[in-house]
Structure formats: C-alpha cells, structure tokens
Design a protein around this motif. Structure first.
Motif, PDB file in Angstrom:
ATOM      1  N   LYS A 194       0.825  -1.204   0.000  1.00 19.33           N
ATOM      2  CA  LYS A 194       0.000   0.000   0.000  1.00 19.33           C
ATOM      3  C   LYS A 194       0.864   1.261   0.000  1.00 19.33           C
ATOM      4  O   LYS A 194       0.351   2.374  -0.066  1.00 19.33           O
ATOM      5  N   ALA A 195       2.167   1.072   0.158  1.00 18.09           N
ATOM      6  CA  ALA A 195       3.129   2.175   0.089  1.00 18.09           C
ATOM      7  C   ALA A 195       4.256   1.752  -0.837  1.00 18.09           C
ATOM      8  O   ALA A 195       4.583   0.564  -0.927  1.00 18.09           O
ATOM      9  N   ASP A 196       4.835   2.708  -1.522  1.00 21.73           N
ATOM     10  CA  ASP A 196       5.898   2.423  -2.481  1.00 21.73           C
ATOM     11  C   ASP A 196       7.244   2.362  -1.767  1.00 21.73           C
ATOM     12  O   ASP A 196       7.739   3.366  -1.269  1.00 21.73           O
ATOM     13  N   GLY A 197       7.816   1.172  -1.719  1.00 20.79           N
ATOM     14  CA  GLY A 197       9.112   0.993  -1.072  1.00 20.79           C
ATOM     15  C   GLY A 197      10.284   1.126  -2.021  1.00 20.79           C
ATOM     16  O   GLY A 197      11.430   0.914  -1.604  1.00 20.79           O
ATOM     17  N   GLY A 198      10.025   1.467  -3.276  1.00 26.14           N
ATOM     18  CA  GLY A 198      11.135   1.615  -4.218  1.00 26.14           C
ATOM     19  C   GLY A 198      11.911   0.311  -4.363  1.00 26.14           C
ATOM     20  O   GLY A 198      11.342  -0.730  -4.708  1.00 26.14           O
ATOM     21  N   GLU A 199      13.208   0.356  -4.051  1.00 28.27           N
ATOM     22  CA  GLU A 199      14.066  -0.813  -4.228  1.00 28.27           C
ATOM     23  C   GLU A 199      14.071  -1.751  -3.019  1.00 28.27           C
ATOM     24  O   GLU A 199      14.774  -2.764  -3.027  1.00 28.27           O
ATOM     25  N   ILE A 200      13.309  -1.438  -1.977  1.00 25.07           N
ATOM     26  CA  ILE A 200      13.290  -2.302  -0.795  1.00 25.07           C
ATOM     27  C   ILE A 200      12.725  -3.670  -1.160  1.00 25.07           C
ATOM     28  O   ILE A 200      11.695  -3.780  -1.826  1.00 25.07           O
ATOM     29  N   ASN A 201      13.412  -4.725  -0.721  1.00 26.20           N
ATOM     30  CA  ASN A 201      12.949  -6.086  -0.958  1.00 26.20           C
ATOM     31  C   ASN A 201      12.129  -6.535   0.252  1.00 26.20           C
ATOM     32  O   ASN A 201      12.656  -6.670   1.354  1.00 26.20           O
ATOM     33  N   CYS A 202      10.838  -6.752   0.045  1.00 18.44           N
ATOM     34  CA  CYS A 202       9.913  -7.059   1.139  1.00 18.44           C
ATOM     35  C   CYS A 202       9.633  -8.550   1.298  1.00 18.44           C
ATOM     36  O   CYS A 202       8.705  -8.931   2.027  1.00 18.44           O
ATOM     37  N   THR A 203      10.401  -9.401   0.605  1.00 14.94           N
ATOM     38  CA  THR A 203      10.190 -10.841   0.738  1.00 14.94           C
ATOM     39  C   THR A 203      10.255 -11.243   2.206  1.00 14.94           C
ATOM     40  O   THR A 203      11.168 -10.864   2.930  1.00 14.94           O
ATOM     41  N   ASN A 204       9.248 -12.003   2.668  1.00 13.69           N
ATOM     42  CA  ASN A 204       9.198 -12.401   4.076  1.00 13.69           C
ATOM     43  C   ASN A 204       8.511 -13.745   4.204  1.00 13.69           C
ATOM     44  O   ASN A 204       7.850 -14.220   3.277  1.00 13.69           O
ATOM     45  N   LEU A 205       8.668 -14.364   5.388  1.00 15.29           N
ATOM     46  CA  LEU A 205       8.090 -15.684   5.629  1.00 15.29           C
ATOM     47  C   LEU A 205       6.890 -15.647   6.568  1.00 15.29           C
ATOM     48  O   LEU A 205       6.185 -16.641   6.694  1.00 15.29           O
ATOM     49  N   THR A 206       6.663 -14.519   7.252  1.00 17.53           N
ATOM     50  CA  THR A 206       5.747 -14.530   8.387  1.00 17.53           C
ATOM     51  C   THR A 206       4.471 -13.717   8.210  1.00 17.53           C
ATOM     52  O   THR A 206       3.515 -13.917   8.956  1.00 17.53           O
ATOM     53  N   VAL A 207       4.443 -12.789   7.264  1.00 16.21           N
ATOM     54  CA  VAL A 207       3.252 -11.941   7.095  1.00 16.21           C
ATOM     55  C   VAL A 207       2.379 -12.596   6.028  1.00 16.21           C
ATOM     56  O   VAL A 207       2.512 -12.334   4.830  1.00 16.21           O
ATOM     57  N   SER A 208       1.478 -13.477   6.483  1.00 16.54           N
ATOM     58  CA  SER A 208       0.758 -14.366   5.562  1.00 16.54           C
ATOM     59  C   SER A 208      -0.108 -13.622   4.552  1.00 16.54           C
ATOM     60  O   SER A 208      -0.321 -14.104   3.442  1.00 16.54           O
ATOM     61  N   ASP A 209      -0.610 -12.432   4.921  1.00 12.39           N
ATOM     62  CA  ASP A 209      -1.465 -11.700   3.987  1.00 12.39           C
ATOM     63  C   ASP A 209      -0.693 -10.703   3.130  1.00 12.39           C
ATOM     64  O   ASP A 209      -1.282  -9.895   2.416  1.00 12.39           O
ATOM     65  N   PHE A 212       4.169 -10.270  -0.639  1.00  9.07           N
ATOM     66  CA  PHE A 212       5.597 -10.616  -0.718  1.00  9.07           C
ATOM     67  C   PHE A 212       5.937 -11.874   0.085  1.00  9.07           C
ATOM     68  O   PHE A 212       7.104 -12.259   0.153  1.00  9.07           O
ATOM     69  N   CYS A 213       4.933 -12.509   0.700  1.00 11.40           N
ATOM     70  CA  CYS A 213       5.192 -13.669   1.549  1.00 11.40           C
ATOM     71  C   CYS A 213       5.673 -14.841   0.690  1.00 11.40           C
ATOM     72  O   CYS A 213       5.109 -15.120  -0.377  1.00 11.40           O
ATOM     73  N   CYS A 214       6.712 -15.533   1.164  1.00 10.11           N
ATOM     74  CA  CYS A 214       7.250 -16.666   0.413  1.00 10.11           C
ATOM     75  C   CYS A 214       7.274 -17.914   1.300  1.00 10.11           C
ATOM     76  O   CYS A 214       7.096 -17.832   2.518  1.00 10.11           O
ATOM     77  N   SER A 215       7.521 -19.055   0.714  1.00  9.57           N
ATOM     78  CA  SER A 215       7.541 -20.319   1.444  1.00  9.57           C
ATOM     79  C   SER A 215       8.899 -20.550   2.092  1.00  9.57           C
ATOM     80  O   SER A 215       9.898 -19.910   1.755  1.00  9.57           O
ATOM     81  N   GLN A 216       8.933 -21.510   3.020  1.00  9.01           N
ATOM     82  CA  GLN A 216      10.207 -21.907   3.633  1.00  9.01           C
ATOM     83  C   GLN A 216      11.180 -22.403   2.569  1.00  9.01           C
ATOM     84  O   GLN A 216      12.374 -22.131   2.634  1.00  9.01           O
ATOM     85  N   GLU A 217      10.654 -23.139   1.595  1.00  8.39           N
ATOM     86  CA  GLU A 217      11.524 -23.685   0.535  1.00  8.39           C
ATOM     87  C   GLU A 217      12.155 -22.564  -0.284  1.00  8.39           C
ATOM     88  O   GLU A 217      13.349 -22.600  -0.606  1.00  8.39           O
ATOM     89  N   CYS A 218      11.354 -21.534  -0.589  1.00  2.25           N
ATOM     90  CA  CYS A 218      11.862 -20.381  -1.339  1.00  2.25           C
ATOM     91  C   CYS A 218      12.945 -19.655  -0.532  1.00  2.25           C
ATOM     92  O   CYS A 218      13.990 -19.288  -1.070  1.00  2.25           O
ATOM     93  N   ALA A 219      12.678 -19.481   0.754  1.00  2.00           N
ATOM     94  CA  ALA A 219      13.649 -18.793   1.618  1.00  2.00           C
ATOM     95  C   ALA A 219      14.943 -19.597   1.727  1.00  2.00           C
ATOM     96  O   ALA A 219      16.041 -19.039   1.660  1.00  2.00           O
ATOM     97  N   ARG A 220      14.801 -20.916   1.873  1.00  2.00           N
ATOM     98  CA  ARG A 220      15.985 -21.769   1.987  1.00  2.00           C
ATOM     99  C   ARG A 220      16.817 -21.684   0.715  1.00  2.00           C
ATOM    100  O   ARG A 220      18.060 -21.596   0.757  1.00  2.00           O
ATOM    101  N   ALA A 221      16.159 -21.682  -0.422  1.00  2.00           N
ATOM    102  CA  ALA A 221      16.876 -21.588  -1.699  1.00  2.00           C
ATOM    103  C   ALA A 221      17.611 -20.257  -1.819  1.00  2.00           C
ATOM    104  O   ALA A 221      18.734 -20.198  -2.342  1.00  2.00           O
ATOM    105  N   THR A 222      17.003 -19.190  -1.308  1.00  2.00           N
ATOM    106  CA  THR A 222      17.647 -17.867  -1.339  1.00  2.00           C
ATOM    107  C   THR A 222      18.926 -17.883  -0.507  1.00  2.00           C
ATOM    108  O   THR A 222      19.972 -17.377  -0.936  1.00  2.00           O
TER     109      THR A 222
END
Length: 248
Positions: A194-209, A212-222
């Motif tokens: 709802k706000a423009d973060g520009g280049e900020i990477n908001c990928t996260n595992l815990t904010v389900s709604d 930018f929410c990703c899976s454990q497998e995606c995070a592990r691969a990162t």
C-alpha cells in the motif's frame, strides 16, 4: 508495553558499518560499501567505535514519502535505529528484547533518523531504568556523549556535523514508543504493497497476507544461493586511528 525486539547490527566498541541490507532478499546484515571500499566508522576522540550496541527494530520503516510532523523532514527509508546501553557487548545478528527509554531525533542529510535509546531486558540493572531521566541519573555523561557521537562521526569523512531536531534534546519513553508505533504502521503499509518501497525487498516468511510472503523452501533456496563465507579480510590499520578536532 515498551518492550520490543532489536536486531543487533554493530556490537559496542566495533567500527564496521554493518546494517540490514533492505534491498537484498530476506534482508541480511551486510557491511556498507562506499566508493568500492568497505565502510568503517571513524574514532572521533574520545570515542572508540560505536559506544552502544547498535541495531534496529524489525517491522518498522521510516517512510521517505512521509514528512514527520515533529521534525519537518521525511524518513530515511530504513528500519528505526536503536542504541542499547546495557553492560553486555552483544553479538552481531543477535536478537534481544529491549526496554525503550527515550529517543533522539537526528537530522541526517535532510532526513529524519530517529535513534531509540533502550536497554536489554536481561541487563542486571534493567529494572532500574524506566525513562530517559534514569539514564541521565545512573549513567552520567552517556546521553551527552551520544549526542556528541552522532553530531561528529561523519566529520572525518569530510562531511559537516549532523543536526538534530529539538536542539538535540532527548524525548521521553512515551514519545519514543509513539514514534515506533507510527513507523510500524508505515511498515505494515509497505509489506501490504500500500506504500511504495522503491528498491526495498519485502520478501518475508511470516506476514501471511502480504503479497511478498514466500515459502520456507523459497527462503531456503535464497539462503543457499548466497556465496559461501570466506576468511575475513584483515581490518585496515587506519580503522584504529583517532581523530581530533575542535568542537563547534
């Protein structure tokens, strides 16, 4: 309550300018690089490195598109900073619970950069600290040294002294908590897109709604895709230099 989590980026007495890399996936802690060189904070007499455990409160964001009504300046696009004043020297990457005591409003190159003053809840003296006046009474000179540190730490790099809102006066606990809560609201807007973060990477595992929410497998691969740690470079000898200059 005035207890929050703090991610320790820089242990007390160290110089490496480590910070949460907001543009990288999962926001690891990395050393800042300027003009191709690893960045170290200078020692401005009588200080040696950082004079507190320094870090940030997760799930906060100082929105560069929001003009702070207290300072008249927009945010610095980072999580809110914390100076932890307890007796233990923490480890980089450690997550500790801190009791908020007050805040200082730094104006860094025209941006609002709040510095929260807090103490580790596990500190033996934590129960004796409940507001900023307790710091002034029990650690005489520490708040004055904190203002001095932030005012002058960039001068050895050829920059002018930093300025402060409120003439460099510290605000009390309740004010500090209100600032944290407002930056948390900005963070919620950020991860909800709802706000423009520009280049900020908001990928996260815990904010389900969050979109930018990703899976454990995606995070592990990162994490596994990151290059392996190698032996640390030796600290350049100039990092130990002490800078002296007349205070303005």
């Amino acid at each position: 309550q005035n207890v929050f989590n703090m991610v320790v980026e820089v242990p007390r007495w160290t110089n490496a300018k480590m910070e949460i890399a907001t543009k990288d996936p999962l926001n690891p802690i990395k050393q800042d690089v300027k003009k191709g060189k690893l960045r170290f904070v200078a020692n401005v007499f009588p200080h040696k490195g950082y004079i507190w455990n320094y870090g940030a409160i997760p799930q906060t964001w100082e929105d560069p598109g929001h003009k702070d009504e207290n300072t008249g300046c927009c945010g610095d696009n980072d999580p809110i900073d914390v100076c932890e004043i307890g007796s233990k020297v923490c480890s980089r990457g450690e997550v500790i619970k801190v009791k908020v005591l007050g805040t200082l409003a730094l104006i860094d190159e025209g941006e609002t950069d709040w510095k929260i003053i807090a103490i580790n809840v596990e500190d033996p003296e934590a129960d004796s600290y409940n507001d900023i006046d307790d710091v002034r009474r029990m650690k005489p000179g520490y708040l004055e040294a904190t203002v001095d540190w932030f005012r002058r730490y960039k001068v050895p790099d050829g920059k002018p002294e930093n300025q402060f809102a409120f003439n460099g006066e510290f605000k009390a606990k309740d004010f500090a908590v209100s600032i944290i809560r407002s930056t948390h609201e900005h963070w919620k807007a950020l991860v909800a897109k709802k706000a423009d973060g520009g280049e900020i990477n908001c990928t996260n595992l815990t904010v389900s709604d969050s979109p930018f929410c990703c899976s454990q497998e995606c995070a592990r691969a990162t994490v596994e895709a990151a290059p392996p740690c190698e032996a640390a470079n030796p600290i350049p000898p100039e990092v130990d230099k002490w800078f002296y200059y007349q205070k303005n």
